[in-house]
Design an enzyme around this catalytic site. Structure first.
Site, PDB file in Angstrom:
ATOM      1  N   CYS A   2      47.259  38.553  60.197  1.00  0.00           N
ATOM      2  CA  CYS A   2      47.229  38.157  61.602  1.00  0.00           C
ATOM      3  C   CYS A   2      46.433  36.872  61.720  1.00  0.00           C
ATOM      4  O   CYS A   2      45.333  36.756  61.197  1.00  0.00           O
ATOM      5  CB  CYS A   2      46.612  39.198  62.518  1.00  0.00           C
ATOM      6  SG  CYS A   2      47.729  40.527  62.909  1.00  0.00           S
ATOM      7  N   ARG A  27      49.708  34.372  57.369  1.00  0.00           N
ATOM      8  CA  ARG A  27      48.924  35.591  57.588  1.00  0.00           C
ATOM      9  C   ARG A  27      49.712  36.686  58.301  1.00  0.00           C
ATOM     10  O   ARG A  27      49.229  37.820  58.445  1.00  0.00           O
ATOM     11  CB  ARG A  27      47.690  35.276  58.433  1.00  0.00           C
ATOM     12  CG  ARG A  27      46.757  34.273  57.812  1.00  0.00           C
ATOM     13  CD  ARG A  27      45.648  33.958  58.766  1.00  0.00           C
ATOM     14  NE  ARG A  27      44.708  35.032  58.874  1.00  0.00           N
ATOM     15  CZ  ARG A  27      43.591  35.145  58.173  1.00  0.00           C
ATOM     16  NH1 ARG A  27      43.282  34.222  57.303  1.00  0.00           N
ATOM     17  NH2 ARG A  27      42.785  36.158  58.344  1.00  0.00           N
ATOM     18  N   TRP A  75      50.923  40.512  62.097  1.00  0.00           N
ATOM     19  CA  TRP A  75      51.403  41.386  61.023  1.00  0.00           C
ATOM     20  C   TRP A  75      51.043  42.786  61.496  1.00  0.00           C
ATOM     21  O   TRP A  75      49.879  43.181  61.449  1.00  0.00           O
ATOM     22  CB  TRP A  75      50.710  41.045  59.698  1.00  0.00           C
ATOM     23  CG  TRP A  75      51.238  41.819  58.536  1.00  0.00           C
ATOM     24  CD1 TRP A  75      52.319  41.508  57.778  1.00  0.00           C
ATOM     25  CD2 TRP A  75      50.692  43.033  57.987  1.00  0.00           C
ATOM     26  NE1 TRP A  75      52.495  42.469  56.805  1.00  0.00           N
ATOM     27  CE2 TRP A  75      51.515  43.400  56.911  1.00  0.00           C
ATOM     28  CE3 TRP A  75      49.608  43.840  58.309  1.00  0.00           C
ATOM     29  CZ2 TRP A  75      51.285  44.537  56.147  1.00  0.00           C
ATOM     30  CZ3 TRP A  75      49.368  44.984  57.558  1.00  0.00           C
ATOM     31  CH2 TRP A  75      50.205  45.319  56.485  1.00  0.00           C
ATOM     32  N   ASN A 100      42.561  40.497  65.228  1.00  0.00           N
ATOM     33  CA  ASN A 100      42.917  40.722  63.829  1.00  0.00           C
ATOM     34  C   ASN A 100      42.079  41.887  63.347  1.00  0.00           C
ATOM     35  O   ASN A 100      40.853  41.836  63.454  1.00  0.00           O
ATOM     36  CB  ASN A 100      42.618  39.451  63.030  1.00  0.00           C
ATOM     37  CG  ASN A 100      42.742  39.624  61.520  1.00  0.00           C
ATOM     38  OD1 ASN A 100      42.100  38.924  60.775  1.00  0.00           O
ATOM     39  ND2 ASN A 100      43.547  40.554  61.072  1.00  0.00           N
ATOM     40  N   GLY A 101      42.734  42.927  62.858  1.00  0.00           N
ATOM     41  CA  GLY A 101      41.993  44.086  62.361  1.00  0.00           C
ATOM     42  C   GLY A 101      42.587  45.367  62.894  1.00  0.00           C
ATOM     43  O   GLY A 101      43.721  45.392  63.372  1.00  0.00           O
ATOM     44  N   GLU A 483      52.348  41.655  36.515  1.00  0.00           N
ATOM     45  CA  GLU A 483      52.367  40.575  37.505  1.00  0.00           C
ATOM     46  C   GLU A 483      53.799  40.047  37.691  1.00  0.00           C
ATOM     47  O   GLU A 483      54.223  39.751  38.801  1.00  0.00           O
ATOM     48  CB  GLU A 483      51.397  39.466  37.058  1.00  0.00           C
ATOM     49  CG  GLU A 483      51.380  38.220  37.918  1.00  0.00           C
ATOM     50  CD  GLU A 483      51.048  38.442  39.398  1.00  0.00           C
ATOM     51  OE1 GLU A 483      50.627  39.551  39.770  1.00  0.00           O
ATOM     52  OE2 GLU A 483      51.261  37.506  40.174  1.00  0.00           O
ATOM     53  N   LYS A 487      55.849  40.018  41.212  1.00  0.00           N
ATOM     54  CA  LYS A 487      56.477  38.821  41.809  1.00  0.00           C
ATOM     55  C   LYS A 487      57.932  39.110  42.178  1.00  0.00           C
ATOM     56  O   LYS A 487      58.390  38.734  43.244  1.00  0.00           O
ATOM     57  CB  LYS A 487      56.483  37.635  40.831  1.00  0.00           C
ATOM     58  CG  LYS A 487      55.229  36.832  40.609  1.00  0.00           C
ATOM     59  CD  LYS A 487      54.648  36.161  41.790  1.00  0.00           C
ATOM     60  CE  LYS A 487      53.718  37.115  42.428  1.00  0.00           C
ATOM     61  NZ  LYS A 487      52.404  37.005  42.644  1.00  0.00           N
ATOM     62  N   GLU A 490      58.099  41.327  45.225  1.00  0.00           N
ATOM     63  CA  GLU A 490      57.626  40.679  46.452  1.00  0.00           C
ATOM     64  C   GLU A 490      58.683  39.770  47.075  1.00  0.00           C
ATOM     65  O   GLU A 490      58.872  39.791  48.283  1.00  0.00           O
ATOM     66  CB  GLU A 490      56.390  39.810  46.159  1.00  0.00           C
ATOM     67  CG  GLU A 490      55.117  40.584  45.987  1.00  0.00           C
ATOM     68  CD  GLU A 490      53.944  39.664  45.648  1.00  0.00           C
ATOM     69  OE1 GLU A 490      52.896  39.802  46.284  1.00  0.00           O
ATOM     70  OE2 GLU A 490      54.068  38.813  44.742  1.00  0.00           O
ATOM     71  N   HIS A 506      57.709  57.572  26.268  1.00  0.00           N
ATOM     72  CA  HIS A 506      57.105  58.688  27.010  1.00  0.00           C
ATOM     73  C   HIS A 506      57.748  58.873  28.379  1.00  0.00           C
ATOM     74  O   HIS A 506      57.149  59.516  29.244  1.00  0.00           O
ATOM     75  CB  HIS A 506      55.591  58.469  27.138  1.00  0.00           C
ATOM     76  CG  HIS A 506      54.916  58.417  25.807  1.00  0.00           C
ATOM     77  ND1 HIS A 506      54.754  59.531  25.026  1.00  0.00           N
ATOM     78  CD2 HIS A 506      54.399  57.379  25.100  1.00  0.00           C
ATOM     79  CE1 HIS A 506      54.152  59.183  23.892  1.00  0.00           C
ATOM     80  NE2 HIS A 506      53.929  57.877  23.911  1.00  0.00           N
ATOM     81  N   LYS A 605      49.750  37.170  53.796  1.00  0.00           N
ATOM     82  CA  LYS A 605      48.696  36.760  52.875  1.00  0.00           C
ATOM     83  C   LYS A 605      47.334  37.043  53.491  1.00  0.00           C
ATOM     84  O   LYS A 605      47.244  37.259  54.698  1.00  0.00           O
ATOM     85  CB  LYS A 605      48.839  35.256  52.640  1.00  0.00           C
ATOM     86  CG  LYS A 605      48.368  34.826  51.279  1.00  0.00           C
ATOM     87  CD  LYS A 605      48.864  33.438  50.982  1.00  0.00           C
ATOM     88  CE  LYS A 605      48.327  32.972  49.656  1.00  0.00           C
ATOM     89  NZ  LYS A 605      48.988  33.643  48.543  1.00  0.00           N
TER      90      LYS A 605
END
Ligand code: HGA
Length: 610
Positions: A2, A27, A75, A100-101, A483, A487, A490, A506, A605
């Site tokens: 946000c 954000r 967001w 924001n929060g 990673e 990616k 995402e 396994h 982000k």
């Protein structure tokens, strides 16, 4: 997450707010809104679902003006993505709030306020801030006192800005758990979640601290600490050199940031790595004497940063002879963990505001760690201010939501931390030299690796219709496989899982068929032969493999395996080098799939909420 922008000026602030929102869009980008208060006491609001552009178009079609304004890009955490849930939230067309929060006790506040006659128009937690402040005003408080009273009732996290139609000379801001920075202009002042939003209008910033409430007028800023006492907070001059607001000719920020890696890694090394080793105190004032006594490292991080921590564990234990644990911050913060003697707590975060990591640092302070170090990309961020030591990654602003250059500079920092800790823990001369030489060669090796782009573009075609994929690596390449999988998930929305390749038998081997591409990271290291056996296990079950390998690993392309030769590099830097082709693969798969690369769905982000 946000983005908040606020401005109080003599001029119309609409364009300042819109420009600020565009810069904060990383954000959150599910909806956006602005509330404006003009000189005649008119409070207006425009909100739209979708990106900031939708809001900007609406404001250009139906212009609105004001010399005080607050704006928000959302967001969503509480309440779906609808116009009614977009910020700013109002109380009776008088109070306007951006937030924001998460107000965790919002349901109780909602019932109490509704019982007192305050009507709710949204499903958000945020709306209870507006009504709570309004309630305090109705009890006779002025706006500043009303906010002081209201925040005492909130549990959870907030960075919030409040304006009152009946009090048109000031904005009141409050911070607890979510970052806020005040920007100082000449005869005008600003507020934002991140200084980036305000760079077109000022370079002078003041970061609010936990529990602060501030009154911001056109000419004055007064800050009150959590006990209600007036406090002075430092004003800093921002030295951000270039304006990260442009893509420098690249189609996406992510591609620009992938290509910046040789340069930013060079910047990260500059002045810190000499011909024969690292310079003194590169981790902060008196860092060397603190690090001399460290025998154990506890790393805490989330997402991509967690993967850099996992890679560092291999390095710290193999080269520096220091034991190391790595834990996801959201787990660490809610369990009782064991603190080894002489332990260093290392947090990692691109933004320095990651809510879970910050909470973990704050918790760790009461647990008996010898010291705390943060590896971070944003100067002045909460993690940097609250840690004993800080290593700035110097990657420059990272706008793409999927992290790239922040990750490789974090790894660069960790290799230097390995050298620093190895010094007093019996690191061999050979290992020391190998890491130093590897680091010296890193920027040019990264440049060389980017030349794989065309081959990877072709390869990406083969992934576009796939729904699942498997990434395999061993040793310090296992976190790199993780990673790579992150990616791909995402930005291309293809389900991807990573395994240490020894784990295949396994369970995951059951998944192998020709619809499940298997991506293998295979540098020429001591685990190569083991990895080759794992590759054979996949081949025997009809799997289709894409192998990123050192030429000297002698893999041959055939009808079940496509080999992409990665430039030869030393073992110490191989995890950093092999990251690049995986970033490029995800990027080009996403391009083919037509997803929103820089702002992938459901993500944002700078994760400032739990
Ligand atoms: N809880 C508020 C704000 C969300 C937020 O800060 N996201 O990062 C909402 O859902 O609107």
């Amino acid at each position: 997450m946000c983005g908040i922008v606020g401005a109080i000026a003599e001029r119309n602030v609409v364009e300042i707010l819109l420009e600020g929102l565009k810069r904060l869009e990383y954000r959150g980008y599910d909806s956006a809104g602005v509330a404006l208060l003009d000189g005649e006491g008119n409070l207006t609001r425009t909100r739209r679902t979708g990106k900031v552009k939708e809001l900007a178009d609406a404001l250009h079609t139906h212009p609105s003006k004001g010399n005080i304004g607050i704006a928000h890009t959302r967001w969503a955490t509480h309440g779906g993505v609808t116009e009614a849930n977009a910020h700013p939230h109002f109380s009776s067309d008088r109070i306007a709030v951006v937030h924001n929060g998460i107000i965790e006790n919002y349901q109780r506040l909602r019932s109490e306020l509704a019982a007192k006659g305050y009507g709710f128009d949204s499903d958000t937690d945020t709306e209870s801030i507006a009504h709570q402040v309004h309630y305090e005003l109705d009890q006779g408080a002025d706006l500043l006192q009303a906010v002081h009273n209201a925040v005492k009732k909130f549990e959870g996290a907030y960075g919030t800005v409040i304006i009152d139609k009946n009090d048109p000379e000031r904005m009141i801001v409050a911070r607890s758990g979510s970052p806020l920075v005040i920007g100082f202009g000449i005869g005008e002042n600003f507020i934002a979640s991140d200084q980036m939003a305000l760079l077109p209008v000022t370079r002078r910033f003041m970061y609010l601290e936990e529990g602060d409430v501030a009154e911001v007028t056109r000419t004055n800023v007064t800050v009150y600490d959590q006990d209600g006492q007036i406090v002075q907070r430092d004003i800093v001059e921002s030295d951000i050199e270039h304006d990260a607001g442009d893509k420098a000719g690249y189609r996406h920020y992510m591609l620009k940031e992938i290509h910046e890696q040789p340069t930013v890694v060079r910047n990260c090394l500059q002045g810190r790595l000499g011909e024969h080793g690292i310079s003194p105190n590169i981790f902060g004032q008196d860092a060397d004497s603190i690090l001399d006594n460290i025998k154990h490292v506890q790393i805490v991080a989330c997402g991509t940063s967690y993967h850099s921590g996992m890679t560092a564990k291999y390095w710290l234990e193999q080269y520096a002879n220091v034991s190391c644990n790595v834990e996801i911050a959201s787990e660490f913060r809610y369990r009782k963990s064991f603190v080894h003697p002489n332990s260093l707590l290392v947090t990692i975060s691109q933004s320095g505001e990651t809510a879970d990591t910050l909470a973990a640092l704050r918790l760790a302070k009461s647990l008996g760690y010898s010291s705390s170090l943060t590896i971070c990309n944003v100067p002045g961020s909460s993690l940097v201010r609250e840690s004993d030591l800080a290593f700035m990654t110097l990657a420059g602003a990272e706008i793409g939501v999927a992290s790239t250059k922040a990750f490789t500079t974090q790894l660069t920092g960790f290799l230097m931390l390995t050298l620093a800790l190895g010094k007093h823990n019996g690191m061999s001369e050979t290992d020391h030299k190998a890491i130093v030489d590897g680091l010296h060669s890193l920027p040019s090796k990264l440049e060389e690796t980017l030349s794989l782009t065309q081959g990877i573009k072709d390869l990406a075609e083969e992934f576009a219709d796939k729904h699942h994929s498997l990434f395999l690596g061993r040793g310090d390449q296992y976190p790199i496989a993780m990673e790579g999988a992150l990616k791909l998930k995402e930005i291309s929305y293809i389900h991807a899982e990573a395994y240490a390749s020894g784990e295949l038998k396994h369970g995951p081997l059951a998944l192998i068929d020709d619809e499940m591409p298997v991506i293998v990271v295979a540098p020429n290291n001591e685990l190569l032969e083991k990895l080759k056996s794992n590759v054979e296990e996949v081949r025997a079950r009809g799997g289709i493999m894409y192998v990123f390998a050192d030429k000297e690993a002698h893999f041959q392309s055939d009808n079940t395996m496509r080999v992409i030769n990665v430039p030869h590099c030393s073992a110490a830097i191989a995890p950093i080098i092999y990251t690049l082709p995986l970033q490029l693969l995800s990027y080009y798969v996403a391009i083919i799939k037509g997803t929103d690369v820089d702002q992938p769905r459901n993500l944002a982000k700078s994760v400032t909420v739990e």
